[in-house]
Design an enzyme around this catalytic site. Structure first.
Site: not given
Ligand code: ADP
Length: 499
Positions: A197, A251-252, A255, A306
């Protein structure tokens, strides 16, 4: 800023003129809902393509295709050598189409074409070749046992590394093609099947990659590509009960959603998340190299990395000199549309990202930070922001604590290395760190104390297919690239036979 309009190469114009579909079970199909979404050129804000908007029904179809390719398709019967050769062939095709892919990446993401040509596409090629080589070398062990046995009872035991199964791979927009390669390489080398994706901001190179996967001859259903939004396509993929593993880069915040979504069937999860990496310059460093390195560490890919060196810590005695040097580099950067051959920094990827970066700049200024250079949006139709160095910052400020994901670095002085370490490690993230010094023992001693998955010494942003990359703390779970990545795409089976 340069505003030159660039003529697209014919093959890219032709590629863009088609109605983009989803790759499911080896066929290009429309989304079940028939919906599409627009893709924008970040240098102008204009729409460049409409892409199928996949949702849970499409994810179901794609997972079914991946499941059947894994459980009973020809893929499962290929020799490991044949598998490796297919991956190598894909790498060759990427290399053949390097110029076209670089152009597509620059158009879609905004990055300079000169960078896409020497970084994004060649690194993707290299990663695929590296992983192609591993396909024939995924081995288990023989294990001597000590269980009690009579002289007549003996065991022979060994381990086998088997593919984890169907993998959902959700990738971001900062290096669209390269992130697809980082994910696909180890999955294919180990014999998994995939539902990929891409990020909704940058789906185009993944779709071209889909065409090249078909051309390379991968069996139907081995790689399925579903374009769509995070909430409507990414979330059902992460939650899907027939998916054995989800690999995510982003992104965290998302995540953490992936981890929750994966809990339903306890699928395996690997995460490559945010960072706020300290970059540390000592007065005994080669300053010219350190200044150039500090600027590159944050301004490469417009800070949309990142691993960006977004917190610069400089020994007090050379603080002004280093800040001035990095500011000068920032001033000299040629900002413009990525497709212009002279451009060194393009626009941010989206208006949302532009708002986010400008919001952080405002937050920094309101808390007392000052711009040594930059600090503003560049007025244009596109999403351009000035390369920025912030000084007068404090460790507690949002601009020092949170990931900005833009060309913005905070610079702070330090006196002693012991006093610096807690500051350098004062982050929820732990992805990377940089050290600039000519003192070897200082460099290694500090490297051992930094809580980061990668430490670069007298260099920065050095990525290699063989070097594992990933984060401590909230920067992620597991590693990408290298041998470590492969292990995370396998299950270990212990086989024990009584002789
Ligand atoms: P950014 O905030 O930088 O855009 P994200 O972490 O939101 O990065 O996006 C990275 C990838 O995760 C994209 O492919 C996006 O579509 C996807 N994504 C976003 N939200 C979700 C979600 N809730 N579940 C699964 N995937 C998601």
């Amino acid at each position: 800023m340069q505003e030159t309009e660039v003529q697209l190469k014919t093959q890219t114009s032709k590629f863009l003129s088609q109605p983009f579909k989803l790759l499911i079970g080896g066929k290009w199909v429309e989304s079940a809902s028939g919906q599409t979404f627009p893709v924008f050129n970040p240098a102008t804000g204009h729409t460049i393509a409409h892409v199928a908007s996949g949702d849970s029904e499409d994810i179901n179809r794609a997972v079914k295709a991946a499941r059947s390719a894994f459980d009973s398709g020809p893929w499962s019967k290929l020799t490991v050598s044949e598998r490796g050769r297919l991956i190598w062939k894909l790498a060759d095709l990427l290399e053949t189409h390097l110029e076209e892919l670089a152009e597509l990446e620059s158009l879609d993401n905004g990055k300079p074409i000169s960078v896409a040509r020497v970084a994004d596409v060649p690194l993707a090629v290299d990663l695929l070749r590296y992983m192609a080589g591993w396909a024939t070398k995924i081995e288990g062990n023989t294990i001597p046992l000590s269980v009690p046995y009579t002289p007549d009872t003996q065991y022979f035991a060994y381990t086998v590394r088997e593919p984890v199964g169907v993998v959902g791979q959700i990738i971001p927009w900062n290096f669209p093609l390269l992130m697809a390669a980082w994910k696909l390489g180890p999955a294919l080398a180990t014999g998994c099947t995939v539902v990929l994706k891409p990020a909704e901001q940058t789906p185009l190179s993944s779709l071209r990659l889909g065409e090249l996967l078909c051309e390379a001859g991968f069996p139907d259903g081995v790689v399925n590509i579903v374009t769509g939004y995070g909430e409507t396509a990414g979330a059902p993929l992460a939650a899907h009960p027939d998916v054995d593993k989800v690999a995510f880069t982003g992104s965290t915040e998302v995540g953490k959603l992936i981890v929750k979504a994966a809990a339903g069937n306890l699928k395996k999860v690997t995460l490559e998340l945010g960072g706020k990496s300290p970059n540390i310059v000592f007065k005994d460093a080669d300053l010219e190299t350190a200044i150039a390195g500090a600027a590159n560490s944050i301004f490469f890919n417009h800070g949309q990395c990142c691993a960006a060196g977004s917190r610069l810590y400089v020994e007090q005695a050379i603080f002004d000199q280093v800040v001035e040097g990095v500011a000068q580099k920032a001033k000299n950067i040629k900002v413009g549309p990525g497709l212009n051959p002279d451009t060194e920094m393009g626009p941010l990827v989206s208006d949302e990202q532009l708002d986010r970066v400008c919001g952080y700049l405002q937050s920094g200024f309101s808390e007392g930070a000052k711009a040594a250079v930059g600090g503003q949006r560049i007025e244009s139709q596109g999403y351009f922001v000035e390369p920025t160095v912030l000084v007068n910052t404090k460790q507690t400020m949002k601009v020092v604590q949170e990931e900005i994901f833009g060309p913005v670095v905070t610079a702070m002085p330090f006196q002693q290395v012991d006093e610096l370490i807690p500051f350098a490690n004062d982050s929820v993230y732990g992805l990377a760190a940089g050290i600039w010094t000519n003192n070897l023992s200082k460099a290694h001693s500090l490297a051992s104390k930094l809580r980061a998955g990668t430490v670069w010494i007298n260099c920065y942003n050095v990525f290699d297919a063989a070097l594992p990359f990933g984060g401590y703390k909230q920067s992620g779970w597991g590693r990408e690239m290298g041998h470590d990545a492969l292990e995370l795409y396998t299950e270990v089976k212990a086989v024990c036979i009584q002789l």
